[in-house]
Design an enzyme around this catalytic site. Structure first.
Site, PDB file in Angstrom:
ATOM      1  CG  HIS A  38       5.632 -46.244  12.952  1.00  0.00           C
ATOM      2  ND1 HIS A  38       6.508 -46.355  12.137  1.00  0.00           N
ATOM      3  CD2 HIS A  38       4.492 -45.946  12.292  1.00  0.00           C
ATOM      4  CE1 HIS A  38       5.998 -46.519  10.901  1.00  0.00           C
ATOM      5  NE2 HIS A  38       4.829 -46.182  10.954  1.00  0.00           N
ATOM      6  CG  HIS A  75       4.842 -50.935   6.036  1.00  0.00           C
ATOM      7  ND1 HIS A  75       4.039 -52.147   5.825  1.00  0.00           N
ATOM      8  CD2 HIS A  75       4.333 -50.047   6.807  1.00  0.00           C
ATOM      9  CE1 HIS A  75       2.861 -51.905   6.171  1.00  0.00           C
ATOM     10  NE2 HIS A  75       2.903 -50.647   6.871  1.00  0.00           N
TER      11      HIS A  75
END
Length: 763
Positions: A68, A119
C-alpha cells in the site's frame, strides 16, 4: 501547546530494543514475516543498517515497505506516466506525482489540487469507519498542499445488490462517507455506485477530494533547514489503526475475510474540521516551512518522507508524542494510523506563533523533534535511541518488484465470445420491456438512496452534482471561475481488454467534464486490481497503465498523481480490473455551464457522434444475459478530443448535454427525461439501421444535446467544422418517451421503475 512528557523523568525500560542492543545481539529472532515482510526484504534491511533492525525500525520498514505504501509491485509500470508532458493544453502543473496531491494552475492566480485514493479493505472490515477515514485521509492530503478542501466524490463498487453481504457493507459505507463529509461541511458532488459479483467480499471505496489555493499558498512535504522544529498537531495517537491500511491493503482476503485484521482507524470529523481551519490559518500566518499529513503508516511515513524530501536528517523524541493510550510501545506509536494528525516543520522563531494558533483552535500541538544535517532519521524513546536509519531507505528506496506478467490463456476465448451474437428483442414490445428492465437494473437505476445521504450543496458553491454527468463547483465568486470533475470506469470493459478499458474510463470522464462546458485539464487515477502475485492480474495492470499513458499523451492531459490498490480479491476470485479515472476541467464562467436534462418542449434533439454495433461488455449483455465476452467499444481519442472541443464551443447554443455510456441511447433518453419530467420523441433510423443497436449499443464518443430551433443551423455548422457527426433525431415535449412509432413509455412509469430499485432492497 500541551505539555509533553519529560523523557528525563521516565527512563527507558531495561528491556527496550535499542540501536545499541540491536548491534550487540544480531541473532535475536524477529517477527518480520508476521509484519508482512519477505525473507529477502528482511535481509535487505539488515544489509542497509549493517545490523539487525530494532523492533521500532522493523515496524517502520514493514509498514513503509508494504504494498500500500511502497508501490513495490506497481512502480515499474507507473514510471511511464512521467513520459506525459507536465504542461497541459489549457494550464500547467504546479506539483505532480510524488507530492500529496497534484496541483494545476487554472488561471486568475488560482490553482486546484485533486486526488483519488482507495480505502477498500478497511471498509469491508468496518464499513462505517473504513469509508469515513477514507474521506478524512484524502481531505488531509489536499489540505497538506496548502489548499482549502471544497468538495469530495466517492466512486464505489459492491457485490450484487441483493447479496447478503452487500446489505451489510453498503449502508455502512454510505453512512461513513456521508457522516464524515457532512460534518466537515464539504459537498459530495458525484461518484459512482456499481454492482458486480466480483466485488462481493471486496467492495471498493475510492475517495476523491478537490481543493482550491492561490499560487503563492502552495506547500510541499519536506523537512529542510537544520534546527527547524518538527511539530505534531491534531488528535492524540492511539491504538486504533496500528498496522491499519498499510498492512490490511497489502494482502488477499480469504473466504472469511482478511487473514490479518489490524484495527481499522476511527475517525472524528469534528476534530478534522478544527484541524482544517487551524492549518489554513497557520498557512496564512506564514509559519509553516514544510508539512505532511499522517495517513497510511502514520509517524513512520511522516517522519521518513519529510526527512527524505528535505535535507535528509531529523531527530525525534518519540516519548513527547501525545497519546490516548499510555501503554503503547514505541513500535505501536510508529505504526499507529490514528486519524486527524498533521506534522509541520517550523522555523524556531515561528514556533510560538504556530503553537498560539493551535491553541486558539483548541488543537493540541507539541514539538517532538528537529531537522538535522546528519542525513539520518534518529528517533529516541525516553533518552534511548530506538531508530537510526537513512530516511530515504524507509520512504523511497524500498523494494521494486518486476513481477512476472502474461496475457492469460483464457483471454482469447473471452474476447471471442462476443455479445453481438446473443439473442435480441424481436418485437417493439420487447424493446420497450428491455428499456424498462435496464433503467431499473442496479447499475443504471437511480442512486439517490445513496446521494440523498450526502450534502451536495453545503458552502453554496456547488453548480452541478449527481445526477449530472460531472460535479462542478465555483472557485471564485466574483469571476465565476469554476472546475468540474468526473470519475469513471467500466470494469467489464477492462476485463475484456485492460488496455482499452483504461482508455475508455479516461474517455468517459473526459467527455463527462466536457458535457458541462468545462475544458479537461488533468487526471488522477485509482488503480484497483487483484493480487500482483497472479501473472494474469499483473498483465491487466500493466496493460491498463500503458493504455492510460497512451491516452493521456493523445489527449494532452497529465497524470497528476493517484493510488494503486492491489490484492483486491476473495480467495482466488479477483475483482474486475477497475482503473478508476478522475478528470478535472476548468470553466471560465459557471453561470454558463450546460445542464444535462431536457428542460423545455419543442427543442430539437441532436445526437453527436457515431453509433456502431458494439454490445460486448454492455449493460444489456450483463443484465439480460449475465454475459461478459467479446471486445469493448472502440476507443477514438481524436474523436473524443474533437467532441470535447465542440461541446465547449456550443456553450450557450445548446440547452442540455448528456453523454452516452452504460445503457446507450435508451438510458440517456430516459435520464434526460427524468430530470424535469419532459418527454421526447425520437427517430432511430438516423442513429442506426437496427433499432435495437440504436437504443442499446454503447459506442463511445457520443453526446445527446438539445437546441432551440433557431440554434439548429449554428449547431450543425460548428459540428461540421469540428468533424463531429451530428444527426437530428427528435424533439422534446409531452410526458412520454416515444421511440420511432414503435413504442411509447410514460416518463412517470419509467421513472418509477428507475427509482424503486435501491429502496426495494435497502429499505
Amino acid at each position: 501547546m500541551t505539555d509533553a512528557p519529560d523523557p528525563e523523568q521516565t527512563p527507558a525500560p531495561a528491556s527496550l530494543d535499542t540501536v545499541e542492543r540491536a548491534a550487540g545481539d544480531p541473532d535475536r529472532e524477529q517477527p518480520w514475516a508476521d509484519l508482512g515482510l519477505k525473507a529477502d526484504e528482511y535481509d535487505r534491511i539488515r544489509s542497509i543498517l549493517g545490523r539487525r533492525p530494532t523492533s521500532s525500525e522493523l515496524a517502520m520498514y514493514s509498514v513503509m515497505w508494504s504494498e500500500h505504501c511502497s508501490y513495490k509491485s506497481s512502480k515499474v509500470h507507473l514510471r511511464q506516466f512521467s513520459e506525459i508532458p507536465q504542461e497541459t493544453r489549457a494550464g500547467r502543473m504546479l506539483a505532480g506525482i510524488g507530492e500529496n496531491a497534484g496541483v494545476i494552475d487554472i488561471g486568475q492566480g488560482y490553482a486546484v489540487t485533486f486526488k483519488v485514493e482507495s480505502h477498500n479493505h478497511p471498509s469491508y472490515v468496518e464499513p462505517h469507519q473504513g469509508a469515513a477515514t477514507g474521506i478524512g485521509g484524502i481531505v488531509r492530503d489536499i489540505l497538506a498542499m496548502g489548499a482549502r478542501p471544497v468538495a469530495v466524490m466517492d466512486p464505489l463498487r459492491f457485490g450484487p445488490l441483493d447479496a447478503e453481504d452487500t446489505s451489510r457493507v453498503l449502508p455502512g459505507i454510505v453512512e461513513g462517507v456521508g457522516h464524515y463529509g457532512n460534518c466537515l461541511g464539504l459537498p459530495n458532488i458525484g461518484g459512482e455506485a456499481v454492482f458486480d459479483p466480483t466485488y462481493l467480499g471486496n467492495p471498493l471505496v475510492n475517495a476523491l477530494c478537490v481543493g482550491v489555493l492561490r499560487h503563492e499558498d502552495l506547500h510541499l512535504a519536506k523537512a529542510s533547514g537544520a534546527g527547524n522544529q518538527v511539530i505534531l498537531y491534531g488528535a492524540r495517537t492511539g491504538g486504533d489503526g496500528i498496522g491499519g491500511v498499510s498492512v490490511l491493503a497489502s494482502e488477499t482476503f480469504d473466504a472469511d475475510g482478511p487473514a490479518k485484521r489490524p484495527s481499522v482507524q476511527v475517525g472524528d470529523p469534528f476534530m478534522e474540521k478544527l484541524l482544517i481551519e487551524c492549518t489554513l490559518e497557520l498557512f496564512a500566518a506564514g509559519v509553516v516551512a514544510g508539512i505532511q499529513d499522517l495517513g497510511g503508516a502514520g509517524l513512520s511515513c511522516a517522519t521518513s518522507e519529510l526527512a527524505s524530501a528535505g535535507d535528509g536528517g531529523m531527530r525525534v523524541d518519540l516519548d513527547k508524542v501525545l497519546l490516548r493510550d499510555s501503554t503503547l510501545a514505541p513500535e505501536e506509536i510508529l505504526m499507529s494510523e490514528s486519524q486527524e494528525r498533521m506534522m509541520a516543520v517550523v522555523e524556531p522563531d515561528d514556533v510560538a506563533g504556530f503553537l498560539a494558533i493551535c491553541e486558539k483552535w483548541d488543537v493540541e500541538a507539541v514539538v517532538i523533534g528537529e531537522v538535522t544535517e546528519t542525513g539520518r532519521l534518529e528517533i529516541d524513546w525516553h533518552g534511548a535511541r530506538v531508530v537510526d536509519v537513512p530516511p530515504r531507505t524507509v520512504a523511497h528506496d524500498g523494494p521494486v518488484y518486476e513481477r512476472p506478467y502474461a496475457r492469460p490463456d483464457w483471454q482469447d476465448g473471452l474476447q471471442a465470445d462476443a455479445a453481438e451474437a446473443l439473442p435480441r428483442p424481436g418485437s417493439d414490445e420487447e424493446l420497450k420491456e428491455t428499456l424498462l428492465r435496464l433503467v431499473a437494473s442496479p447499475n443504471l437505476a437511480d442512486k439517490s438512496w445513496i446521494t440523498d445521504q450526502y450534502d451536495r450543496y453545503v458552502r453554496g458553491n456547488t453548480v452541478l452534482a449527481q445526477p449530472s454527468d460531472s460535479g462542478m463547483v465555483r472557485v471564485d465568486e466574483s469571476s465565476n471561475l469554476g472546475v468540474a470533475v468526473s470519475t469513471d470506469c467500466n470494469g467489464r470493459y477492462a476485463k475484456l481488454d485492460p488496455y482499452a478499458g483504461a482508455q475508455l474510463a479516461l474517455a468517459e470522464a473526459y467527455r463527462n467534464v466536457a458535457t458541462g462546458g468545462a475544458t479537461p485539464l488533468a487526471v488522477s487515477d485509482c488503480l484497483n486490481f487483484g493480487s500482483p502475485e497472479d501473472p494474469a492480474v499483473m498483465w491487466q495492470f500493466a496493460e491498463a497503465c500503458r493504455g492510460l499513458k497512451d491516452a493521456c499523451l493523445a489527449l494532452g492531459v497529465p497524470v497528476t498523481g493517484g493510488n494503486v490498490s492491489l490484492y483486491n480479491q476473495t480467495g482466488e476470485t479477483a475483482i474486475l480490473p477497475t482503473p478508476v479515472v478522475a478528470v478535472l476541467g476548468v470553466i471560465d464562467d459557471v453561470t454558463r455551464r450546460t445542464p444535462s436534462g431536457f428542460r423545455a418542449a419543442d427543442e430539437a434533439v441532436v445526437l453527436l457522434g457515431e453509433t456502431r454495433e458494439e454490445l460486448s461488455g454492455s449493460e444489456w449483455a450483463h443484465v439480460v444475459h449475465g454475459h461478459l465476452g467479446g471486445r469493448p467499444p472502440a476507443v477514438d481519442l481524436a474523436g473524443e478530443q474533437a467532441l470535447a472541443g465542440l461541446l465547449g464551443d456550443l456553450v450557450g447554443v445548446v440547452t442540455s448535454a448528456h453523454d452516452l455510456s452504460d445503457g446507450g441511447l435508451a438510458q440517456t433518453l430516459a435520464e434526460s427525461s427524468f430530470r424535469h419530467g419532459m418527454g421526447v420523441e425520437v427517430r432511430l433510423e438516423e442513429v442506426h439501421a437496427d433499432p435495437f443497436v440504436a437504443l442499446f449499443a454503447e459506442s463511445t464518443g457520443r453526446v445527446l444535446v438539445t437546441v432551440p430551433e433557431e440554434g439548429m443551423n449554428e449547431l450543425l455548422a460548428r459540428a461540421t467544422a469540428a468533424g463531429v457527426p451530428a444527426a437530428r433525431i427528435g424533439r422534446t415535449g409531452g410526458d412520454q418517451i416515444v421511440v420511432d412509432g414503435r413504442f411509447a413509455v410514460g416518463v412517470a412509469e419509467a421513472r418509477d421503475a428507475w427509482s424503486a430499485t435501491l429502496p426495494a432492497v435497502l429499505g
